[in-house]
Design a protein around this motif. Structure first.
Motif, PDB file in Angstrom:
ATOM      1  N   UNK A   1       3.107  -8.992  -1.037  1.00  0.00           N
ATOM      2  CA  UNK A   1       3.682 -10.324  -1.207  1.00  0.00           C
ATOM      3  C   UNK A   1       3.752 -11.114   0.086  1.00  0.00           C
ATOM      4  N   UNK A   2       3.435 -10.467   1.215  1.00  0.00           N
ATOM      5  CA  UNK A   2       3.357 -11.178   2.482  1.00  0.00           C
ATOM      6  C   UNK A   2       2.015 -10.872   3.139  1.00  0.00           C
TER       7      UNK A   2
ATOM      8  N   UNK B   1       2.035 -14.342   0.337  1.00  0.00           N
ATOM      9  CA  UNK B   1       0.632 -14.203  -0.049  1.00  0.00           C
ATOM     10  C   UNK B   1       0.091 -15.487  -0.678  1.00  0.00           C
ATOM     11  N   UNK B   2       0.935 -16.236  -1.387  1.00  0.00           N
ATOM     12  CA  UNK B   2       0.474 -17.459  -2.036  1.00  0.00           C
ATOM     13  C   UNK B   2       0.320 -18.624  -1.059  1.00  0.00           C
TER      14      UNK B   2
ATOM     15  N   UNK C   1      -5.332  -9.521  -0.818  1.00  0.00           N
ATOM     16  CA  UNK C   1      -4.365  -8.604  -1.435  1.00  0.00           C
ATOM     17  C   UNK C   1      -3.360  -9.391  -2.265  1.00  0.00           C
ATOM     18  N   UNK C   2      -3.803  -9.787  -3.472  1.00  0.00           N
ATOM     19  CA  UNK C   2      -3.045 -10.662  -4.346  1.00  0.00           C
ATOM     20  C   UNK C   2      -2.762  -9.948  -5.667  1.00  0.00           C
ATOM     21  N   UNK C   3      -1.748 -10.383  -6.420  1.00  0.00           N
ATOM     22  CA  UNK C   3      -1.500  -9.764  -7.723  1.00  0.00           C
ATOM     23  C   UNK C   3      -2.733  -9.824  -8.640  1.00  0.00           C
TER      24      UNK C   3
END
Length: 143
Positions: free
Chosen positions: A66-67, A80-81, A87-89
């Motif tokens: 998430x980071x 991450x967004x 490395x993303x969902x």
């Protein structure tokens, strides 16, 4: 809810693994986007554009975070967004490349940051007057 995509092609690239992608050399990296024969009619008119946007499934990414620490701002950690981290969902890549030429369903491109064999989900023309109209570079403006 499950969402399923069927790749329309794949990437031919000098990069064999994600670790091989050098952010300092990507601008000059050439390769190919190869679509399946059934999609050739869908490429009509694409030759008139200087750049294309490629959407791909990062099939070698098996975890997300998430980071992220952006490569050009090593002292910075962002969500991450707010990054282009792979490395993303949902490991979907969007990359804009220069279109050098087209031969049937093969697009020869420059600026490729995708790994050899990466499944391609879609290709769209890059339209600067639309895509660049509302630009804010966020944290990049400070780095």
């Amino acid at each position: 809810m499950a969402i399923t995509y069927t790749p329309i092609g794949y990437v031919r690239s000098p990069h064999d693994s994600p670790e091989d992608v050098s952010h300092d050399e990507v601008d000059e990296t050439t390769g190919e986007i190869v679509l399946e024969a059934q999609y050739e009619d869908g490429l009509a008119g694409l030759d008139d554009f200087s750049h294309v946007v490629v959407f791909a499934h990062l099939d070698e990414v098996d975890e997300y975070r998430l980071t992220a620490r952006p490569p050009h701002a090593a002292d910075l950690e962002v969500g991450v967004f707010a990054s282009r981290s792979p490395h993303r969902p949902n490991p979907i890549a969007q990359t804009t490349v220069e279109l050098l030429d087209r031969d049937g369903t093969t697009l020869r491109v420059r600026g490729l940051d995708l790994v050899d064999g990466t499944p391609v989900l879609d290709v769209k023309p890059y339209v600067g007057s639309i895509d660049d109209d509302r630009v804010s570079l966020g944290w990049l403006e400070d780095h």
